[in-house]
Design a protein around this motif. Structure first.
Motif, mmCIF file in Angstrom:
data_model
loop_
_atom_site.group_PDB
_atom_site.id
_atom_site.type_symbol
_atom_site.label_atom_id
_atom_site.label_comp_id
_atom_site.label_asym_id
_atom_site.label_seq_id
_atom_site.Cartn_x
_atom_site.Cartn_y
_atom_site.Cartn_z
ATOM 1 N N LEU A 218 1.043 -1.233 0.161
ATOM 2 C CA LEU A 218 -0.105 -0.012 -0.181
ATOM 3 C C LEU A 218 1.124 0.913 -0.356
ATOM 4 O O LEU A 218 0.337 2.266 -0.615
ATOM 5 N N ALA A 219 1.916 1.375 1.001
ATOM 6 C CA ALA A 219 2.811 2.603 0.694
ATOM 7 C C ALA A 219 3.510 2.080 -0.807
ATOM 8 O O ALA A 219 3.824 3.679 -0.876
ATOM 9 N N LYS A 220 3.711 1.905 -0.688
ATOM 10 C CA LYS A 220 4.245 1.908 -2.709
ATOM 11 C C LYS A 220 3.234 2.287 -3.751
ATOM 12 O O LYS A 220 3.444 2.945 -4.267
ATOM 13 N N ARG A 221 1.847 1.912 -3.520
ATOM 14 C CA ARG A 221 0.676 2.034 -4.275
ATOM 15 C C ARG A 221 0.952 4.357 -3.907
ATOM 16 O O ARG A 221 0.287 4.782 -4.955
ATOM 17 N N ILE A 222 1.295 4.110 -3.105
ATOM 18 C CA ILE A 222 0.278 5.749 -2.745
ATOM 19 C C ILE A 222 1.715 6.472 -3.557
ATOM 20 O O ILE A 222 1.551 7.788 -4.006
ATOM 21 N N GLU A 223 3.183 6.040 -3.414
ATOM 22 C CA GLU A 223 3.784 6.648 -4.129
ATOM 23 C C GLU A 223 3.717 7.039 -5.241
ATOM 24 O O GLU A 223 3.900 8.043 -5.988
ATOM 25 N N ASP A 224 3.210 6.109 -6.115
ATOM 26 C CA ASP A 224 2.831 5.816 -7.936
ATOM 27 C C ASP A 224 0.922 6.883 -7.746
ATOM 28 O O ASP A 224 1.663 7.623 -8.870
ATOM 29 N N GLY A 225 0.508 6.750 -6.649
ATOM 30 C CA GLY A 225 -0.324 7.701 -7.009
ATOM 31 C C GLY A 225 0.168 9.055 -6.941
ATOM 32 O O GLY A 225 -0.600 9.582 -7.935
ATOM 33 N N LYS A 226 1.218 9.301 -5.737
ATOM 34 C CA LYS A 226 0.909 9.969 -6.303
ATOM 35 C C LYS A 226 2.259 11.291 -6.990
ATOM 36 O O LYS A 226 1.226 11.923 -8.085
ATOM 37 N N GLY A 227 2.455 9.918 -8.097
ATOM 38 C CA GLY A 227 3.255 10.316 -9.244
ATOM 39 C C GLY A 227 2.638 10.686 -10.102
ATOM 40 O O GLY A 227 2.899 11.425 -11.051
ATOM 41 N N TYR A 228 1.687 9.387 -10.015
ATOM 42 C CA TYR A 228 0.779 9.938 -11.679
ATOM 43 C C TYR A 228 -0.203 11.597 -10.859
ATOM 44 O O TYR A 228 -0.140 12.050 -12.424
ATOM 45 N N LEU A 229 -0.583 11.832 -10.433
ATOM 46 C CA LEU A 229 -1.117 12.601 -9.650
ATOM 47 C C LEU A 229 -0.626 14.514 -10.065
ATOM 48 O O LEU A 229 -0.641 14.950 -10.876
ATOM 49 N N LEU A 230 0.619 13.893 -9.815
ATOM 50 C CA LEU A 230 1.737 15.185 -10.485
ATOM 51 C C LEU A 230 1.656 15.793 -11.739
ATOM 52 O O LEU A 230 1.701 16.531 -12.583
ATOM 53 N N ARG A 231 1.820 13.941 -12.627
ATOM 54 C CA ARG A 231 1.369 14.193 -13.604
ATOM 55 C C ARG A 231 0.490 14.529 -14.420
ATOM 56 O O ARG A 231 0.490 14.850 -15.649
ATOM 57 N N VAL A 232 -0.499 14.307 -14.186
ATOM 58 C CA VAL A 232 -1.861 15.232 -14.368
ATOM 59 C C VAL A 232 -2.323 16.396 -14.159
ATOM 60 O O VAL A 232 -2.555 16.745 -15.161
ATOM 61 N N ILE A 233 -1.128 17.058 -13.593
ATOM 62 C CA ILE A 233 -1.862 18.815 -13.859
ATOM 63 C C ILE A 233 -0.693 19.852 -14.841
ATOM 64 O O ILE A 233 -0.139 19.187 -15.506
ATOM 65 N N ASP A 234 -1.888 19.967 -15.932
ATOM 66 C CA ASP A 234 -1.363 20.940 -16.474
ATOM 67 C C ASP A 234 -0.271 21.356 -16.102
ATOM 68 O O ASP A 234 -0.256 22.729 -14.966
ATOM 69 N N PRO A 235 0.900 21.925 -17.029
ATOM 70 C CA PRO A 235 2.301 22.279 -16.586
ATOM 71 C C PRO A 235 2.056 23.968 -16.578
ATOM 72 O O PRO A 235 2.445 25.005 -16.134
ATOM 73 N N GLN A 236 1.513 24.367 -17.480
ATOM 74 C CA GLN A 236 1.072 25.864 -17.861
ATOM 75 C C GLN A 236 -0.173 26.739 -16.981
ATOM 76 O O GLN A 236 -0.369 27.305 -16.642
#
Length: 647
Positions: A218-236
């Motif tokens: 579960l701890a590993k998936r929390i880190e993976d999910g955090k990475g996904y959410l950071l990628r889904v944010i539009d940089p501009q």
């Protein structure tokens, strides 16, 4: 669907060949809408879009996309002699893992193109073995071969040779591909391990099941999910996309206020879990996008509402104001105000709460949305949604707790009375104008009455919370022999729905504990079961063979077995449930679902046409629940753009 009802990868691959909506079509459409604009593709991803016409048109036995390549190339594919393993091989006494490893290793031997291959799989069966070997590369199916024989290794060899022919006929054709091997008549499916070629991982109806859940995973998936959410944010613009089309590796061409709010709220939870100033900064930037989407127009009485989406192509907001968007934005703004003490967040939340009050009816029900019309007029969308009603009740209750202004508590009480009256009349399992009774609508009644009880101390609301939460607990699939559905709620067919139910149950669990009540672990157990299900819907190395870009999809929670896109709220709800429960979990195994013995699971002694082993232990009524195409629309898990599909 095949007579076995199994949702095999072969089934999904054939369905995807009929509809390529994940790779073509207008970016601004949601996945379910794109299918009508798409054309069939020769090598589509191994997942369908959810379009009923695509599903009904496909059938794996008739999947002849590779027929021409096989006919042209098969004569030059080596046909190795099969020799028995030293000692004669092993039969049905094999355990499941060893059987899959030996099967995958044998197929790899055939693909390598030698003169001889060693067979150490001497299983016997009253029905012939039908083998299917498929190859996937960058999310696309590049090969498929079928063969049948009374001998397992003969069938596997024939299917592997045809798969090589389908991919071009050379020894290198499938060298870089992930393999999927299925024995559909014996209810067996496996995918090749990423870490080790020639090793097989279990597939259950198109999923790599999670049979052991512990805190480390579960701890590993929390880190993976955090990475996904950071990628889904539009940089501009700092807003968030609603959909990521993982098989095609693209986001839709819109940013959505409600998903931006949900993402920011989860980033704040992550910051509380492990303090990280970058997460706080990203949450405040997302809030800036949200507040930029808030109407300030007082003349048409839209001030306080939030525009639903921002069109990246037209560079303008969609003229649609939804009460759910305003409510979820209030959740995030109040949390940010509590953390930063900056007045602008609370001021924006209060303005949104005023607009929500304007959208209430005298009986406490809620108008769903305002839609902009030609000429600038606004049209009220008056259908009743328990999702939106619950979101408004929660938002008003939280606004009262943040401001201590009784106006918001009085407005919340009006809607709470409406919800309580609905429960008194209809029971806890609720529907609305959009959908039949379903657990998502019901869970919003639970969450909103819990928020109201915290704000008001109303005992009627609190009693309804636990009564209706108990009703939901009873509706959860908890049969250990059914790894495909264990932890899912009946009539909640998406990962978003399961994640939201897990999040609500985690909130009920914490409130139960805070009140010092007995029996709180029943809610904790429901959350743990749901978490296990969510993890097998999460992109990682094991199930990345259906996606084009595994690095971008990692941590994304895909929508369903058939629909492999990621919707952002699926990730947010799952992450919120994980984070709510981490401190409550021990370090040992949290949940274990053992697999049935090989001979029993594959029905090696069964007569041809006998009982379906994939559904062993399930009643006819339970098996019928797997008719997901019809159930999705009924349960409100997908729908036209004008409906309320959120959460």
């Amino acid at each position: 669907m095949p007579s076995t009802r199994a949702l095999t990868i072969a089934t999904l691959a054939a369905l995807a060949a009929v509809s390529s909506a994940l790779t073509t079509g207008c970016d601004s459409r949601k996945p379910g809408e794109e299918a009508t604009a798409a054309k069939p593709a020769a090598a589509a991803p191994a997942a369908s879009t959810g379009a009923p016409e695509a599903r009904n048109a496909a059938s794996p036995p008739g999947d002849d996309r590779f027929a021409a390549q096989i006919a042209a190339n098969l004569p030059r594919v080596p046909d190795p002699a099969i020799q028995p393993a030293e000692g004669g091989g092993a039969g049905a006494e094999l355990d499941n893992g060893t059987f899959r490893d030996r099967t995958m290793a044998f197929v790899r031997q055939v693909i390598a193109g030698g003169d001889k291959v060693t067979c150490d799989l001497s299983l016997s069966s009253k029905r012939p073995f039908r083998a299917v070997v498929m190859g996937f590369q960058e999310g696309k199916q590049i090969a498929r071969g079928d063969a049948s024989d009374a001998g397992l290794c003969v069938a596997l060899k024939g299917a592997a040779r045809r798969a090589v022919a389908a991919a071009g006929g050379t020894r290198e054709a499938l060298a870089g591909a992930r393999l999927v091997v299925e024995l559909p008549d014996h209810y067996e499916s496996m995918v090749e391990s990423v870490e080790a070629k020639g090793k097989g991982l279990e597939l259950t109806q198109g999923l790599v099941p999670v049979r052991l859940l512990d805190k480390a995973l579960l701890a590993k998936r929390i880190e993976d999910g955090k990475g996904y959410l950071l990628r889904v944010i539009d940089p501009q613009h700092k807003g968030v996309h609603k959909y990521y089309h993982a098989p095609a590796d693209r986001f839709e061409n819109e940013l959505h206020t409600i998903y931006t709010a949900s993402t920011a709220l989860t980033l704040l939870k992550l910051h509380a879990y492990k303090p990280d100033e970058r997460l706080l900064r990203l949450a405040t930037e997302a809030a800036g996008f949200m507040m930029g989407m808030q109407s300030r127009e007082t003349r048409d009485r839209t001030a306080g509402g939030f525009f639903y989406a921002f069109d990246l192509e037209r560079k303008r907001p969609e003229r649609r104001l939804v009460v759910g968007t305003a409510s979820k934005s209030i959740f995030t703004l109040i949390e940010l105000h509590g953390l930063t003490k900056e007045k602008k967040y609370l001021e924006s939340a209060v303005m949104a709460a005023e607009w929500l009050i304007a959208m209430q009816r005298p009986d406490g029900s809620v108008r769903s949305a305002l839609s902009g019309q030609e000429g600038g007029a606004w049209k009220v969308q008056g259908k009743e949604s328990m999702l939106y009603t619950g979101q408004v009740l929660s938002a008003l209750s939280r606004t009262y707790r943040a401001t201590n202004n009784k106006k918001y508590l009085d407005a919340a009480a009006q809607t709470a009375d409406f919800v309580l009256a609905r429960i008194a009349k209809k029971g806890c399992f609720l529907g609305d104008d959009y959908r039949k009774p379903n657990p998502i609508s019901s869970s919003w009644a639970v969450q909103s009455l819990l928020d109201f009880a915290k704000a008001s101390g109303d005992q009627r609301a609190e009693q309804a919370v636990f009564r209706c939460a108990d009703d939901l607990v009873k509706r959860q699939w908890r049969r250990p022999e059914d790894a495909y559905r264990y932890g899912r709620w009946q009539r909640s067919l998406s990962s978003s729905g399961t994640g939201w139910l897990a999040e609500v149950m985690s909130e009920v669990y914490h409130h139960c504990r805070q009140k010092g009540m007995d029996g709180c672990d029943r809610y904790k157990d429901a959350v743990v079961a749901a978490i296990r299900l969510l993890l097998q819907y999460t992109y990682g190395p094991e199930n990345s063979f259906v996606v084009k870009n595994p690095q971008v999809s990692a941590g994304g929670v895909f929508w369903s077995v058939r629909d492999r896109y990621v919707r952002t709220d699926s990730v947010c709800h799952a992450m919120n449930a994980y984070l709510n429960m981490m401190s409550e979990l021990g370090d040992g195994p949290l949940l274990t679902l053992p697999e049935r013995p090989l001979a029993e699971r594959m029905a090696l002694a069964a007569e041809p046409g006998g009982a379906d082993a994939s559904n062993a232990g399930l009643s006819a009524e339970d098996s019928a629940e797997d008719g997901e195409e019809g159930e999705e629309a009924a349960a409100g898990q997908s729908g036209p753009r004008s409906e309320d599909p959120d959460d």
